[in-house]
Structures are given as structure tokens and as C-alpha cells.
Design an enzyme around this catalytic site. Structure first.
Site, mmCIF file in Angstrom:
data_model
loop_
_atom_site.group_PDB
_atom_site.id
_atom_site.type_symbol
_atom_site.label_atom_id
_atom_site.label_comp_id
_atom_site.label_asym_id
_atom_site.label_seq_id
_atom_site.Cartn_x
_atom_site.Cartn_y
_atom_site.Cartn_z
ATOM 1 N N LYS A 183 0.878 -1.171 0.000
ATOM 2 C CA LYS A 183 0.000 0.000 0.000
ATOM 3 C C LYS A 183 0.913 1.218 0.000
ATOM 4 O O LYS A 183 1.376 1.670 1.043
ATOM 5 C CB LYS A 183 -0.885 -0.014 1.241
ATOM 6 C CG LYS A 183 -2.245 0.669 1.068
ATOM 7 C CD LYS A 183 -2.175 2.134 0.705
ATOM 8 C CE LYS A 183 -1.911 3.018 1.895
ATOM 9 N NZ LYS A 183 -1.712 4.453 1.508
ATOM 10 N N GLY A 236 6.699 4.858 8.142
ATOM 11 C CA GLY A 236 5.973 6.122 8.077
ATOM 12 C C GLY A 236 6.097 6.876 9.382
ATOM 13 O O GLY A 236 7.100 6.748 10.095
ATOM 14 N N GLY A 241 2.340 4.870 13.132
ATOM 15 C CA GLY A 241 3.016 3.683 13.655
ATOM 16 C C GLY A 241 2.422 3.212 14.973
ATOM 17 O O GLY A 241 2.207 2.022 15.194
ATOM 18 N N GLU A 258 9.045 1.167 11.103
ATOM 19 C CA GLU A 258 10.196 2.051 10.835
ATOM 20 C C GLU A 258 9.650 3.465 10.815
ATOM 21 O O GLU A 258 8.945 3.849 9.880
ATOM 22 C CB GLU A 258 10.835 1.706 9.479
ATOM 23 C CG GLU A 258 11.409 0.310 9.382
ATOM 24 C CD GLU A 258 12.652 0.114 10.241
ATOM 25 O OE1 GLU A 258 13.342 1.101 10.542
ATOM 26 O OE2 GLU A 258 12.909 -1.040 10.628
ATOM 27 N N CYS A 292 14.015 10.322 6.676
ATOM 28 C CA CYS A 292 13.905 9.948 8.092
ATOM 29 C C CYS A 292 15.249 10.073 8.810
ATOM 30 O O CYS A 292 15.301 10.400 9.981
ATOM 31 C CB CYS A 292 13.347 8.535 8.226
ATOM 32 S SG CYS A 292 14.317 7.303 7.340
ATOM 33 N N GLU A 389 10.055 16.206 14.458
ATOM 34 C CA GLU A 389 10.552 15.906 13.118
ATOM 35 C C GLU A 389 9.841 16.846 12.143
ATOM 36 O O GLU A 389 8.661 16.656 11.831
ATOM 37 C CB GLU A 389 10.240 14.445 12.763
ATOM 38 C CG GLU A 389 10.778 14.050 11.403
ATOM 39 C CD GLU A 389 10.310 12.673 10.940
ATOM 40 O OE1 GLU A 389 9.108 12.380 11.053
ATOM 41 O OE2 GLU A 389 11.148 11.905 10.451
HETATM 42 P P1 NAD Z 1 2.441 8.508 7.200
HETATM 43 O O1 NAD Z 1 2.548 7.796 8.495
HETATM 44 O O2 NAD Z 1 1.500 9.648 7.117
HETATM 45 O O3 NAD Z 1 1.972 7.481 6.060
HETATM 46 C C1 NAD Z 1 2.723 6.330 5.761
HETATM 47 C C2 NAD Z 1 1.827 5.329 5.063
HETATM 48 O O4 NAD Z 1 0.826 4.885 5.978
HETATM 49 C C3 NAD Z 1 1.069 5.887 3.860
HETATM 50 O O5 NAD Z 1 0.992 4.895 2.859
HETATM 51 C C4 NAD Z 1 -0.303 6.171 4.444
HETATM 52 O O6 NAD Z 1 -1.327 6.203 3.480
HETATM 53 C C5 NAD Z 1 -0.447 4.999 5.385
HETATM 54 N N1 NAD Z 1 -1.426 5.158 6.471
HETATM 55 C C6 NAD Z 1 -1.787 6.291 7.107
HETATM 56 N N2 NAD Z 1 -2.716 6.018 8.039
HETATM 57 C C7 NAD Z 1 -2.944 4.683 7.997
HETATM 58 C C8 NAD Z 1 -3.800 3.802 8.714
HETATM 59 N N3 NAD Z 1 -4.604 4.230 9.675
HETATM 60 N N4 NAD Z 1 -3.772 2.482 8.405
HETATM 61 C C9 NAD Z 1 -2.942 2.011 7.450
HETATM 62 N N5 NAD Z 1 -2.124 2.812 6.716
HETATM 63 C C10 NAD Z 1 -2.119 4.130 7.006
HETATM 64 O O7 NAD Z 1 3.914 8.917 6.776
HETATM 65 P P2 NAD Z 1 4.376 9.771 5.500
HETATM 66 O O8 NAD Z 1 4.008 11.189 5.743
HETATM 67 O O9 NAD Z 1 3.918 9.114 4.254
HETATM 68 O O10 NAD Z 1 5.980 9.574 5.553
HETATM 69 C C11 NAD Z 1 6.811 10.365 6.321
HETATM 70 C C12 NAD Z 1 7.212 9.651 7.592
HETATM 71 O O11 NAD Z 1 7.843 8.407 7.276
HETATM 72 C C13 NAD Z 1 8.251 10.422 8.383
HETATM 73 O O12 NAD Z 1 7.913 10.403 9.742
HETATM 74 C C14 NAD Z 1 9.547 9.649 8.138
HETATM 75 O O13 NAD Z 1 10.505 9.808 9.136
HETATM 76 C C15 NAD Z 1 9.032 8.260 8.047
HETATM 77 N N6 NAD Z 1 10.017 7.381 7.369
HETATM 78 C C16 NAD Z 1 10.749 6.496 8.142
HETATM 79 C C17 NAD Z 1 11.706 5.683 7.531
HETATM 80 C C18 NAD Z 1 12.529 4.701 8.342
HETATM 81 O O14 NAD Z 1 13.155 3.833 7.750
HETATM 82 N N7 NAD Z 1 12.546 4.801 9.660
HETATM 83 C C19 NAD Z 1 11.927 5.782 6.165
HETATM 84 C C20 NAD Z 1 11.175 6.685 5.418
HETATM 85 C C21 NAD Z 1 10.214 7.485 6.046
#
Ligand code: NAD
Length: 486
Positions: A183, A236, A241, A258, A292, A389
Site C-alpha cells: 500500500k 511512516g 506507527g 520504521e 527519516c 521531526e
Molecule cells: P504517514 O505515516 O502519514 O503514512 C505512511 C503510510 O501509511 C502511507 O501509505 C499512508 O497512506 C499509510 N497510512 C496512514 N494512516 C494509515 C492507517 N490508519 N492504516 C494504514 N495505513 C495508514 O507517513 P508519510 O508522511 O507518508 O511519511 C513520512 C514519515 O515516514 C516520516 O515520519 C519519516 O521519518 C518516516 N520514514 C521512516 C523511515 C525509516 O526507515 N525509519 C523511512 C522513510 C520514512
């Protein structure tokens, strides 16, 4: 943009299930080019029925095809997949540049090689997933373990590394023998959909890799709560998370998370300052700081502050801010209008607490979501720009006076993803690196990454590791067979 990439991007896309595209229904999300604010097209917000079909297809492939392949067959298929990604690298890079606004030349130089490396590295694992014979105290017993896959993996990815994150999840999950439903973020679906097509071309059986497009609230939620999903693999934000961790706990699903970071990059005055400052600037503004592991908190020993800041500002001035698809661009836009507005609000909070915006932070005129690279110097340790962040081109510079002080302040964060230490004193390097509460600490370098080196955070930065042996362990379970020989 090449003609095939333009044609693929122009189509309104839905899910990809069992090797076939599902046309979008009535519920769609606008797909926006953040470099111009213009609409590229639509993607489906996949509903429960579509998600159920995708998970069903993955469950079927796990039982009947991919899950039954021999280790060497899985290895060969993953190598073919890697070869196809490599031969389509130019095309794939254009999707992330268009939808995410990332400079296309960087996507080609960084994201594509990292994605290919994931498949090549994890292709080596299926033939090495050995169990063990267990010495027990019961006479006439033969006890052994098997390392077996979990089943259907729900792989939920963010918008900042769409192609890379899809690869980081798919490669180990598939190598372990699982099947996958991806997804991608609703902001960046195209490269993941194209990867799923390439999986079929590589000979992976239909249903091994499926994609559901759409929002987290609709398609994401339906996917992670599906009863046939054995594992949630999420990358994300910390907020989502937490929700997925709670959901997995309630449903007793495997889960790995992550999450975000606010990473301390520590520069001592005895370091190679030009090198440290150049690396600090690169990590702060790479992909507009939407990374990240960005070294977004730069802690500098006081005598070196002016020199470091000067190098950082000089680097910021040389950045060519432009459209993701423009080969001359070295910095693109923020990924969405709402995200650009959020970053601006953080800059607005820098008032009167001792901190100051040293440079940058203004919008670039036009319809794209561009912000100038910025630095905030000496804010209070509890200010939002230090604790949160921001995920934008905003570097926070914090002067310090002693080793004990900098360790305490660097660790004064709810996050613990990565960190950096710059010094010419090898004892100090190890002492500080070992005391930083971060899952990965770079010494006299920053942001190196390899599929063999475990990557993942401490504290609120997540649970579980990508890459290396731990990267595949999380997609496996151990079965013990206890046999009486009497
Ligand atoms: P986000 O948490 O908003 O979304 C991530 C994913 O989760 C998207 O596909 C989103 O549609 C989905 N999602 C959102 N709500 C959900 C739910 N209730 N159920 C299931 N899926 C859901 O994050 P973002 O804004 O897309 O990405 C940025 C974040 O990702 C930052 O915090 C960044 O640090 C983190 N990130 C971490 C790593 C790592 O390896 N630690 C790598 C890349 C990005």
C-alpha cells in the site's frame, strides 16, 4: 519525461491484483505534481472489496505457487526482478521525480541502486535459511527447527522513498517465502504499481506481489486489519506507527515499524571541519530534508560554529531549486501543499526564545510547493523546531561546550533513529557513538546505507530493523519438530 513513462503516468490507476490492473471505481484521490501544483491524474481509493481481493490473491499465491517454490527458484526469480528494475531504472526514476518532486538525477543515482541492491542482497538468503538440530535431554529424540515464512505481508510505505521502500519491504519478505500486498502512499503510487508489473515480467507467479492504492484511512486501514494478513510491515510517521502497533497487538499480528527521527549530528572542533560541514549541509537539504535519517539537528562545538554555518549557507546557496524532472535541479519541492504549510508553521515558531532563523525559509514564487533551505541557530532545547521531526529543509544548529553536555542533549529526544559523530580523536569517536541512543551512528561520515547493514531506530523511531540478517528475520517464524525415535 519519456513517452512510456508519460503514458503510464497519464492513466488513472487502481489496484494491481493477480497480475492485472483493476480500473478505479468512483472513489478516487487527485494525484498532484508538487513541483507545479498541477493535477497528473487520479488514483483509486481502494475499498474493502478490492483489498479483500488483493489479500485473497496473495494468500492463494502463498499456498499454491510462490510459497511452494524451492529456495533456488526464489533466488533466481529475485535476481531476474533486480535485473528488470535495473533495465527500467530511467523510467522508474521519473515516477518518483514527478509525484514526489525528487530531483530525477538523484533518484537515479541513489534510490534506484539502493532498491536493486535490496533484491540482489536478499536473493542470496533463501538458500541460507537453515534451521538447527536442537540438543535436548530427552533420550531417543530428534528435535530440529525450520525457519518458515509468515504468509501474507501487508507492506505500507511512505511518500519520501516510494520505490526504495517498496524494495526494502518486498525483497526480504519474498526471499523468506511470503507473498505481499503493498500500500504505497496516496501521494506516490506510480513506481510501486510499475514494480508490481515488473514482478510478473520477472516470472513471479501472479498474486505474489499485489498493490492496493489509496489513502491510509480507507485502503490502508482495510489492508492492515484484514484477518488473512499475518504481518504488518510499516514505514511512516510515529503517529500512524502507534496506531498500527496497537491494531497489530489487538489482532495478534506480527508487526514491524520504521518511524521518524530527529537525528543529532555532532561535530567536535577537532574534526575535519570542511568535510563535516559539507556533509552536514548535504544531509540537511537532501530531498528537501524529507528523509527519516536526515541529520536535522546539528550540534557543533562552540569554536567551530561560525565556520560550519558558513559552509552550510554556502552549500544552500548553490542548490538549484526546480522541478523534479529537470536534470539541473538539485533540490525539489515539499511533497504536498499541506506539508509545505506545516514546515512554514515550524519556522514561524522561532521567536524570542534565543533562536533565530539564520537564513532561508521563504517560499519560492510559483505554484509548486518550494521552500528555500533554512537554518535555525541556537533555539531552546525544548522548542518545537528541536523536538519535532519537521521533515523539511530546516537545519537546527545547536552550539555545545563539552562532551558530557552534547551526549545528554543529543539523547534528549523521544526519537532514536540515527546519529553522527565527527572528530579526529578515535577514543572520543567510540565513546560518543556508543552512548548515543540511536539505532545507527555514523562516524566521520553520514547517511551511508547498504542492504547488509541493519537499519532501524531505538525509542519512538520504531521496532525492528531493515537490511542485514535482522531484515529477513522479521519475515520468518521458527517451527520446532520434536520426533521420538524410540
Ligand atoms: P504517514 O505515516 O502519514 O503514512 C505512511 C503510510 O501509511 C502511507 O501509505 C499512508 O497512506 C499509510 N497510512 C496512514 N494512516 C494509515 C492507517 N490508519 N492504516 C494504514 N495505513 C495508514 O507517513 P508519510 O508522511 O507518508 O511519511 C513520512 C514519515 O515516514 C516520516 O515520519 C519519516 O521519518 C518516516 N520514514 C521512516 C523511515 C525509516 O526507515 N525509519 C523511512 C522513510 C520514512
Amino acid at each position: 519525461m519519456t513517452a512510456p513513462a508519460r503514458a503510464f503516468a497519464a492513466v488513472d490507476h487502481g489496484a494491481y491484483i493477480s497480475g492485472a490492473h483493476v480500473p478505479p471505481g468512483a472513489d478516487v484521490v487527485a494525484n498532484i505534481d508538487p513541483s507545479t501544483g498541477a493535477q497528473i491524474g487520479h488514483i483509486a481509493d481502494s475499498d474493502d472489496r478490492t483489498v479483500d481481493a488483493a489479500v485473497g490473491s496473495a494468500a492463494d499465491a502463498f499456498e499454491t505457487s510462490w510459497g511452494r517454490l524451492l529456495p533456488g527458484e526464489r533466488e533466481a526469480a529475485l535476481h531476474r526482478f533486480a535485473d528488470l528494475i535495473e533495465s527500467h531504472a530511467g523510467e522508474l526514476a521519473q515516477y518518483d521525480a514527478l509525484e514526489g518532486g525528487k530531483p530525477v538525477s538523484f533518484v537515479e543515482a541513489v534510490d534506484l541502486p539502493l532498491a536493486i541492491e535490496q533484491f540482489r542482497y536478499f536473493a542470496g538468503w533463501p538458500t541460507k535459511l537453515a534451521g538447527a538440530v536442537v540438543p535436548v535431554d530427552t533420550p531417543d529424540s530428534h528435535v530440529y527447527t525450520r525457519r518458515i515464512p509468515l504468509g501474507v505481508v501487508a507492506a505500507v510505505t511512505p511518500w519520501n522513498f516510494p520505490l526504495c521502500q517498496a524494495a526494502i519491504k518486498m525483497a526480504p519478505a519474498l526471499a523468506a517465502g511470503n507473498t505481499v500486498v503493498l500500500k504505497p502512499s496516496e501521494l506516490t503510487s506510480l513506481s510501486t504499481l510499475r514494480l508490481a508489473e515488473l514482478a510478473i515480467e520477472a516470472g513471479l507467479p501472479p498474486g505474489t506481489v499485489n498493490v492496493v492504492t489509496g489513502t491510509g484511512a480507507t485502503s490502508g486501514h482495510a489492508l492492515v486489519s484484514h484477518p488473512q494478513v499475518a504481518k504488518i510491515s510499516f514505514t511512516g510517521s510515529e503517529r500512524v506507527g502507534r496506531d498500527l502497533g496497537a491494531l497489530a497487538g489487538a489482532a495478534l499480528k506480527h508487526v514491524s515499524l520504521e518511524l521518524g527521527g530527529k537525528n543529532p549530528n555532532v561535530v567536535f572542533a577537532d574534526a575535519d571541519i570542511p568535510k563535516a560541514a559539507a556533509a552536514a549541509a548535504t544531509t540537511a537539504y537532501f530531498y528537501s530534508g524529507q528523509v527519516c535519517f536526515s541529520g536535522s539537528r546539528l550540534l557543533v562545538e562552540r569554536p567551530a560554529v561560525d565556520e560550519v554555518l558558513e559552509v552550510v549557507q554556502r552549500h544552500a546557496r548553490t542548490l538549484v531549486i526546480g522541478h523534479g524532472l529537470d536534470r539541473a535541479s538539485t533540490m525539489g519541492p515539499l511533497a504536498s501543499e499541506s506539508h509545505r504549510d506545516k514546515v512554514e508553521r515550524y519556522l514561524d515558531t522561532v521567536t524570542g526564545t534565543g533562536g533565530r532563523v539564520a537564513f532561508g525559509g521563504s517560499r519560492i514564487p510559483g505554484n509548486g510547493y518550494f521552500l528555500e533551505p533554512a537554518a535555525v541557530v541556537d533555539p531552546g532545547d525544548s522548542d518545537a523546531v528541536v523536538t519535532d521531526e519537521i521533515f523539511g529543509p530546516v537545519l537546527v544548529v545547536q552550539p555545545f561546550d563539552s562532551m558530557e553536555e552534547v551526549i545528554r542533549r543529543a539523547n534528549d529526544s523521544r526519537y532514536g533513529l540515527t546519529g553522527g559523530v565527527w572528530t579526529s580523536d578515535v577514543r572520543k569517536a567510540h565513546a560518543v557513538a556508543q552512548r548515543l541512543q540511536a539505532g545507527l551512528v555514523w562516524v566521520n561520515t553520514y547517511a551511508d546505507y547498504n542492504a547488509a547493514a541493519p537499519f532501524g531506530g531505538f525509542k519512538n523511531s520504531g521496532l525492528g530493523k531493515d537490511c542485514g540478517p535482522e531484515g529477513i528475520d522479521k519475515y520468518l517464524q521458527t517451527q520446532t519438530i520434536w520426533m521420538s525415535l524410540s
